[in-house]
Design an enzyme around this catalytic site. Sequence first.
Site, short mmCIF file in Angstrom:
data_model
loop_
_atom_site.label_atom_id
_atom_site.label_comp_id
_atom_site.label_asym_id
_atom_site.label_seq_id
_atom_site.Cartn_x
_atom_site.Cartn_y
_atom_site.Cartn_z
N LYS A 198 10.33 9.12 16.29
CA LYS A 198 11.31 8.02 16.22
C LYS A 198 11.91 7.75 17.61
O LYS A 198 12.08 6.60 18.01
CB LYS A 198 12.43 8.38 15.23
CG LYS A 198 11.91 8.58 13.81
CD LYS A 198 12.98 9.17 12.91
CE LYS A 198 12.41 9.51 11.54
NZ LYS A 198 13.35 10.26 10.69
N ALA B 8 0.86 -1.19 0.00
CA ALA B 8 0.00 0.00 0.00
C ALA B 8 0.89 1.23 0.00
O ALA B 8 1.54 1.53 1.00
CB ALA B 8 -0.90 -0.01 1.23
N GLY C 68 15.53 7.98 2.12
CA GLY C 68 15.82 7.72 0.71
C GLY C 68 15.29 6.36 0.30
O GLY C 68 15.01 5.50 1.14
N GLY D 38 15.03 18.64 -2.37
CA GLY D 38 14.17 17.51 -2.02
C GLY D 38 14.49 16.91 -0.67
O GLY D 38 13.96 15.86 -0.32
N GLY E 252 15.80 5.22 8.93
CA GLY E 252 15.89 4.66 7.56
C GLY E 252 16.66 3.37 7.47
O GLY E 252 16.23 2.33 7.95
N ASP F 283 9.02 14.87 13.76
CA ASP F 283 9.35 13.61 13.08
C ASP F 283 10.40 12.84 13.89
O ASP F 283 10.26 11.63 14.13
CB ASP F 283 9.88 13.96 11.67
CG ASP F 283 10.54 12.78 11.00
OD1 ASP F 283 9.81 11.95 10.44
OD2 ASP F 283 11.78 12.70 11.04
N GLU G 184 11.19 -1.55 11.21
CA GLU G 184 12.60 -1.13 11.13
C GLU G 184 12.78 0.15 10.31
O GLU G 184 13.58 1.03 10.65
CB GLU G 184 13.43 -2.26 10.49
CG GLU G 184 14.91 -2.00 10.42
CD GLU G 184 15.56 -1.93 11.79
OE1 GLU G 184 15.87 -0.81 12.22
OE2 GLU G 184 15.75 -2.98 12.44
N1 LIG Z 1 10.95 8.72 1.89
C1 LIG Z 1 11.78 8.31 2.82
O1 LIG Z 1 12.98 8.44 2.69
C2 LIG Z 1 11.25 7.67 4.08
C3 LIG Z 1 12.14 7.27 5.07
C4 LIG Z 1 11.68 6.63 6.22
C5 LIG Z 1 10.32 6.44 6.38
N2 LIG Z 1 9.46 6.88 5.40
C6 LIG Z 1 8.02 6.66 5.62
O2 LIG Z 1 7.56 5.81 4.59
C7 LIG Z 1 6.22 6.13 4.28
C8 LIG Z 1 6.12 6.43 2.79
O3 LIG Z 1 6.98 7.50 2.48
P1 LIG Z 1 7.27 7.92 0.95
O4 LIG Z 1 8.38 8.91 1.04
O5 LIG Z 1 7.43 6.73 0.11
O6 LIG Z 1 5.93 8.69 0.59
P2 LIG Z 1 5.43 9.15 -0.85
O7 LIG Z 1 6.54 9.16 -1.81
O8 LIG Z 1 4.64 10.39 -0.63
O9 LIG Z 1 4.43 7.97 -1.27
C9 LIG Z 1 3.19 7.78 -0.65
C10 LIG Z 1 2.43 6.77 -1.47
O10 LIG Z 1 1.19 6.52 -0.83
C11 LIG Z 1 0.15 6.57 -1.80
N3 LIG Z 1 -1.06 7.01 -1.13
C12 LIG Z 1 -1.27 8.09 -0.36
N4 LIG Z 1 -2.54 8.15 0.07
C13 LIG Z 1 -3.15 7.07 -0.45
C14 LIG Z 1 -4.47 6.58 -0.38
N5 LIG Z 1 -5.43 7.21 0.30
N6 LIG Z 1 -4.76 5.45 -1.04
C15 LIG Z 1 -3.82 4.79 -1.76
N7 LIG Z 1 -2.54 5.21 -1.85
C16 LIG Z 1 -2.22 6.34 -1.20
C17 LIG Z 1 0.62 7.59 -2.83
O11 LIG Z 1 -0.06 7.37 -4.06
P3 LIG Z 1 0.28 8.24 -5.38
O12 LIG Z 1 1.70 7.91 -5.72
O13 LIG Z 1 -0.65 7.73 -6.40
O14 LIG Z 1 0.09 9.67 -4.99
C18 LIG Z 1 2.11 7.25 -2.89
O15 LIG Z 1 2.34 6.22 -3.80
C19 LIG Z 1 5.84 7.29 5.20
O16 LIG Z 1 5.25 6.79 6.36
C20 LIG Z 1 7.18 7.89 5.52
O17 LIG Z 1 7.18 8.59 6.76
C21 LIG Z 1 9.89 7.48 4.26
#
Ligand SMILES: NC(=O)c1ccc[n+]([C@@H]2O[C@H](COP(=O)([O-])OP(=O)(O)OC[C@H]3O[C@@H](n4cnc5c(N)ncnc54)[C@H](OP(=O)(O)O)[C@@H]3O)[C@@H](O)[C@H]2O)c1
Length: 428
Positions: free
Chosen positions: A207, A10, A304, A189, A136, A203, A131
């Site tokens: 953690k 998801a 990342g 970014g 990360g 944030d 994890e």
């Molecule tokens: N990015 C990082 O480096 C990182 C690091 C550690 C933890 N995290 C955690 O990992 C999680 C994801 O982060 P991310 O950076 O990958 O976020 P992201 O790039 O914003 O991706 C979020 C995804 O969720 C989908 N989404 C959002 N609302 C939705 C809904 N109602 N129904 C179905 N799909 C939905 C979005 O769809 P669309 O693509 O179609 O918009 C997108 O594919 C978060 O909890 C974040 O805190 C991220």
Amino acid sequence: MTEPLRLGIAGLGTVGAGVVRIVQTHAAMLEARGGRPVTISAVCARSRNRDRGVDLSGYDWEDDPVALARREDVDVLIELMGGEDGPAKACVEAALETGKHVVTANKAMLAHHGQAMAEQAEAAGRALKFEAAVAGGIPIVKALGEGLAANGIERLMGVMNGTCNYILTEMEATEAPYETVLEDAQRLGYAEADPTFDVGGIDAAHKLALLAAIAYGTRVDFPGVQTEGIDRISLTDIHQARDMGFRIKLLGVAKMTPLGLEQRMTPCLVPAGSSIGLLAGVTNAVVVEGDFVGQTVFQGPGAGQGPTASAVMADVLDISRGQVGTTFGVPATRLAAAPRASDAGAAAYYLRMSLQDAPGTLAKVTAALGEEGVSIRQMRQYDHEGGAAPVIFVTHPAERASLDGALGRLGAMEECIDAPMALRVEIL
Ligand SMILES: NC(=O)c1ccc[n+]([C@@H]2O[C@H](COP(=O)([O-])OP(=O)(O)OC[C@H]3O[C@@H](n4cnc5c(N)ncnc54)[C@H](OP(=O)(O)O)[C@@H]3O)[C@@H](O)[C@H]2O)c1
């Protein structure tokens, strides 16, 4: 052939696409290491037509994350949408209700609902693993819960928000003020368009609350984390800290004291040559001090696509191997609610204030500090700028209550322009 472990993903953003990439790149290796094939049954995101840089043609598509979570051909729901409530919470609950394991990178959700979710998962004999939610790519959840499990944890510290560490190190390197560096971070970014969660320390506090639960066997207590952001840190502070042999970091500290659990996520001065002081850019670090192991330092990419997906898939491999375990290292129903330590132990503090250019001002300030029991170790005064003079003090170790008393008195003095700022000096 051994039954495959079937995933439902998801969220196909930064992290979700990375997870698909690892499953596709390392299928044979994952099977060898986990003892069974890992396959993806279905995926879910908002926009079906967006190019995500990975081939999704072999997987079913679900528009609704809850429907994905309830599918019979899903063994593990991987929640990578984010958000503390809403669809993330709904699909995790649906997955646990229908007997699925859950892997998530969502620290905000777990900081608020982790206790209830862990109880639900454990009652059903399913895994809830996270994890990727903390630091990360650094395997700190596993390290604390497994590798260091034989230790009483004396202190846990961490720089766990890459955006803040980038801003603070860039301010020092480029001499640019906070606002300018924040804009650069957004352009590159590293920072969200709305940076409040990052620069406000929230944030990173999520953690810290999760790690403290594992370290001390306590219930996650996010509201108990004393949280302060980096937006008041000026170039003057950064220069002063450097000249005195320190660096300023948004530092998380968790410690069990006789008064209860102390949890802080605040800007602190740390020795410049220490593992945390040397940390530059978006890198994260966690320091764990155990009573038998001594000090251990974990450092690496805190965010990342690759690092975060790597952590997600490590949890998937645990499940593949049959290692369900407990969410926070001990059964969730046995986690104790720790009293909050209302007062951190004595420490030296860095004080910055802007004083009016008037005779006797400095004497009044030092008298106020002395009367509250705060003694001065170092002091620096600078040329007046338009009637105001920046003055910096570093104190000897002082109780927080004494310091707060002094800050209250200084803030009320008409000679003190702006509220004085205090940063704790954390020695490691
Ligand atoms: N990015 C990082 O480096 C990182 C690091 C550690 C933890 N995290 C955690 O990992 C999680 C994801 O982060 P991310 O950076 O990958 O976020 P992201 O790039 O914003 O991706 C979020 C995804 O969720 C989908 N989404 C959002 N609302 C939705 C809904 N109602 N129904 C179905 N799909 C939905 C979005 O769809 P669309 O693509 O179609 O918009 C997108 O594919 C978060 O909890 C974040 O805190 C991220």
